[in-house]
Structure formats: C-alpha cells, structure tokens
Scaffold this motif. Sequence first.
Motif, PDB file in Angstrom:
ATOM      1  N   GLU A 154       2.724  -2.021 -12.575  1.00  0.00           N
ATOM      2  CA  GLU A 154       2.301  -1.621 -11.101  1.00  0.00           C
ATOM      3  C   GLU A 154       3.574  -1.340 -10.429  1.00  0.00           C
ATOM      4  O   GLU A 154       3.660  -0.460  -9.664  1.00  0.00           O
ATOM      5  CB  GLU A 154       1.642  -2.754 -10.660  1.00  0.00           C
ATOM      6  N   HIS A 204      -6.170  -1.891  -5.388  1.00  0.00           N
ATOM      7  CA  HIS A 204      -5.302  -2.331  -5.995  1.00  0.00           C
ATOM      8  C   HIS A 204      -3.782  -1.958  -5.310  1.00  0.00           C
ATOM      9  O   HIS A 204      -2.942  -2.637  -5.571  1.00  0.00           O
ATOM     10  CB  HIS A 204      -4.935  -1.328  -7.301  1.00  0.00           C
ATOM     11  N   TYR A 205      -3.777  -1.160  -4.549  1.00  0.00           N
ATOM     12  CA  TYR A 205      -2.359  -0.918  -4.125  1.00  0.00           C
ATOM     13  C   TYR A 205      -2.542  -1.074  -2.548  1.00  0.00           C
ATOM     14  O   TYR A 205      -1.115  -1.514  -2.203  1.00  0.00           O
ATOM     15  CB  TYR A 205      -2.100   0.979  -4.284  1.00  0.00           C
ATOM     16  N   LYS A 252      -1.359  -4.432  -1.532  1.00  0.00           N
ATOM     17  CA  LYS A 252      -0.060  -4.879  -2.206  1.00  0.00           C
ATOM     18  C   LYS A 252       1.214  -4.147  -1.342  1.00  0.00           C
ATOM     19  O   LYS A 252       2.544  -4.703  -2.083  1.00  0.00           O
ATOM     20  CB  LYS A 252      -0.146  -4.667  -3.567  1.00  0.00           C
TER      21      LYS A 252
END
Lengths: 333, 270
Positions: free
Chosen positions: B223, B265-266, B269
Amino acid sequence: MFKTADGESIFVIDAHIHLWDARPENQRNIHGAQFINCFHDYQKALSPEEYIWPADKFQNYGPETLYEDLFVQGYADMAICQPTYLTDFYKDGFNTTEQNAQLKEMYPDRIVLNGAFDPRDGEAGLEYLEALVDTHGIIGVKLYTAEWRGDSKGYKLSDPWAQRYLEKAQALGIKNIHVHKGPTILPLNRDAFDVADIDDAATSFPALNFIVDHVGLPRLDDFCWIAVQEPNVYGGLAVASAFVSARPRYFAEIMAELLFWVGEDRLLFGSDYGIWQPKWIIEKFMAFELPEDLRAETGVDLTPAVKKKILGENAAKLYGIDIEAQSAKLQAN
Amino acid sequence: MKPPVDNSAEKLQEVWARLAVVCDPELDEPVTDMGFIEAVHLDPDDSVRVHFRLPTFWCAPNFAFLMANDMREAVARLPWVAGVSVTLADHCYAEQINRGVGQGHSFSQTFPDESSADLHDLRARFRQKAFQRRQELLLRHLRDSGYTPQALLRLSLAELGEIALDEPGNRHLRARYLEIRKEFAPDGGPDAPAFVTLQGQPIEAPDFADYMTALRRVRVNAEFNANLCRGLLRVRYEAEPPTQGADATDPPRLSPDLSAAHSDHYSSKT
C-alpha cells in the motif's frame, strides 16, 4: 538541535544528505537529465508546497544553501554525506566523495563524510578505497547497487568482488555500509530490489553494520524479515520519513512495522536532502503520535525517547559521536 | 442503404474494461486505477492502440514488460479486435519493451543479453504477495466485524460466500480474495477451508496472530508503494496537456463497486 515544548534538547543527526551537481552542463546524456527529474518528482510529490524548489535550484543548490537548510533552519546538528557517483550520467559525477569533501572542509564539525566503492572497479577500486580512508579518514561508505556502468546495470553484495571489497573495507577500519537498491540489476528478469544479498553480506560480515537506505522500500516487508534475523542490519528512514506530512497514515503504518520488526535501536533519521528538508520533517515527526489502533495491534509506540534515538542517538553510536561533547563543541563555535 | 452504426464508444468501453483486469504485478492494483493508461485509440479497421506511462523513467523494466504484454493479451481477447499495439512512453527501456511486445517476443527474447530467463518466477513471487495482501484485508475486515480467529479458520468456502457483506467495497475484497485463492488452492470444494496458506493448507489456530502479523507486513509495503507511485505519477504528468484527437478517450468512471472499494482502501488511510 530540536527543543521540545518541555525545553528538552534533542541532538539531531541527519544520516542521509547529498550535495549534488546535476546542472545541464554536468549532465552527460539523457540519463543524467532523467535521474535528476525523477529526484525532483519525489520532492514535488511529498513536500509541503513552500518547500518545493524550481528546477534550476534543485539541480545545484550549493553548500551555503545546504548549511542554512540543515543547520540553521533544519534542527540538524550534524549530517552524513552519502555519495552517489553516477559517472555514466554526469561528467564530473553527481555527488562524489571529493565534491562532498569540500563541504566537510567548510563545516568540519557538522559534516560526517562517507565514501563509496563499486566492486566493478576491480583492483583499482580497492586502491581507491584505501586512498579514501587515508585521505579522509572515512568510517562509512554508501553503495548504490543499481548504478549503470557501461553494459552493467548494477551488482549484488553477494558477488565475489563485492565480498572482496567488504573484506577490504573491514580491514581498513570502515564500520558502516549504507546500501541503496535500485531498479535495474542484471539479469533483468530478477527482482532488482531484492534485499536478500544484504542478508548474505550481513551474515558474512558480522562486524560491519549494514544500513539499508529507504528501509528497503519498495521491499520493506523483506527488509523487516532480514533485520529480525541480522542484528547488524539497520534501517535508514529517508523517503519513509517524508510521508509524515502528506500521508501520515502510511507513515504511521510503516513506523509501526519498523518498530515491531527492526526495533527502536536500529532506525536512523534521514531527510535525503536536497530532495526533502529536515525542518518540516522533524517538526511533523516530533508532533506525530502513533494512532491508538496501531499501538494496540502492534504493541509498539513512538515515544519521545524513541524519537530521540531515531533522530540522533542511534547514528551517534554507529559513528562514534559523543553527543554531549559534540554539543558543547558546536555551542562553543 | 443504412449508414453504418458507429459503435466505437461501446468498443472503447470494452477495451477499457479489458485493461481494468490488468494489474501492476508488483502492486496488485489495476493499471487503469493507477492512472498508467494515457490514452486508448480505436482505428477505423478495429485496431486498438494503447499508450501507457509509469511513475518514473526508471521503473523496473521487468514489471513494465509484464504490464505491456498483459495489456496486449487482454485487449486481443476481444473478438472484434483486429490488432493491438501497446506503447510505453518516457521509460529507460521503452524502445526495447515496445519492440519486444509488438513482435510478440518473450522477455528473454527482448533482452537476450540482459536476462537469464523469462519472468515466470518473478511474477509468481509477487502473486504470492498479492495473495497475502488480499487475504489480510479480508481477514482483517471479518475480524473487525466480530469473527474470532477460530471462527475464521473454521469458515468454509461456501460459508464465506454466504456472509452478508453490506458495503460494496467489502464484497470487492471477498471477490478479489476468492479470485486469487483459486491459484493457490485449486482443488477446493464448497467445504474446503476458506482461508488457507500459500501452500493451500489450513492455517493453524495457535499461530493465527503471528500469521496475521506476517501478512500485515506485506500489505503495508504494497500500500505504501502504491501510494508513492500514485504521487509520483501525478507530479510527473500533471503539467502535460490532455491527449488530443477525437478518437482518444479518458478512462471511464469506475463501476460503483470499484469506486467504493477504492475509497475504502485509501481514503480512510490518508
């Protein structure tokens, strides 16, 4: 020196800096232009806007700017020059030991001068290494394993000649081997970023310290696994530390992994100056706390004491710097 | 006589959909999602030209070759496609890769002096990491939803498929895991354990915490790299003018499922 809100002083060693000459007149070919453009993109991608330089300044910022950015504005007490020769891309080299030695001459108490070797230079390179130690008294070298050299696109630390160079380095009293991986090692079908050869070298040379630049990224996962098993493997935080501003969650995850696997005693702060400036990284880093969910999951924490180790104490141990004595000396000057 | 129907828009959509199944093998992210596709052109004779670029001039040539080759094969599978050309721009090995892929050469034929074999081993190694990351994301989600380690390890393939996942992004996690699981445990029936090791074996319960810790390392690395690549690509090309020409298209919007997965997902984060 960074002063905390409580008035505590933190001695800072920036373990990864450069003074390069990438001006068009020093570029040998398109690769020289593309190399510096790529570095500049790293600066642009992660720096706060006010720290992004125009292209001409980025190509050649000079020793006075470096001094101001690191030691006046940037909280650093000392900095370690990591040379990168790239003589196939730049006529006089990109950032050689000889170029950096001028910086050391100007600011002798601030700069730790490292050398470099390339095992593809054979016997002549062994002599050059000896001369570097004789002339400059270096105890550290920086290796860029993906440097292009004629038809060769790089080497591995497990190559027989690399072993000879490491033997020679050890015999000459060199302690610290900084290793930077790159994308194009032959044969091209292998993963050029693979860090397994560092594992081999660290096992074969337990008296040497191997500082893996950029904490092995883009192979952080493999690097962490190696560091668990090899007590003489360290992680240099350049690149990872620049995420602290623009991408704090990723920075937190990386730090949690590193503290879990590698531990607080084997991580070294580095800005990779002139790509990034220590001022904003250190300000953000000091204000940064690991999020609760990551502390709970990994059981590690980034306490003020841990930050102090990462910012200076760990590098001081590797380079035999007495922080108290050095602070006094710098203050007296 | 009826004028010919212009279905080029639909055809371009089909090409983009094919390109969306091609992943960067190192990052396990679709090349379309990464922004690597610069333009797709459809010629009057149904030939397709794909132009792509990468975050740096120096990106690993082996992965660049794999992506170029995978794009060519993926698009060529569309029955109406008369020919495919794939062109990589602004890369230190662009010339060799474009020539090799264009001529249908293998990697070792493309780099006869610089390679010792084809890329099977490299791809396999990164497919393992992709498996680990996809599995970690799904296990993590289920664990955070209240499943105990014991319950997760007892879960059969059929039961995993029946779990009601409310968010499209979470259904996407499951679909991605199940897709890659087939490569590592091809013989599993509905009663086979849903979560298996790289060797296709059941995960041992006492080691579950350690197992998750090892997977997390792989996921965090991937990631981080994907994020760095997105950032570098953005600054490398943000000053570039958009591709000109009536036959060039921008990437279509992601399907709702993919968009949700992406933001899950992003965004959370960063």
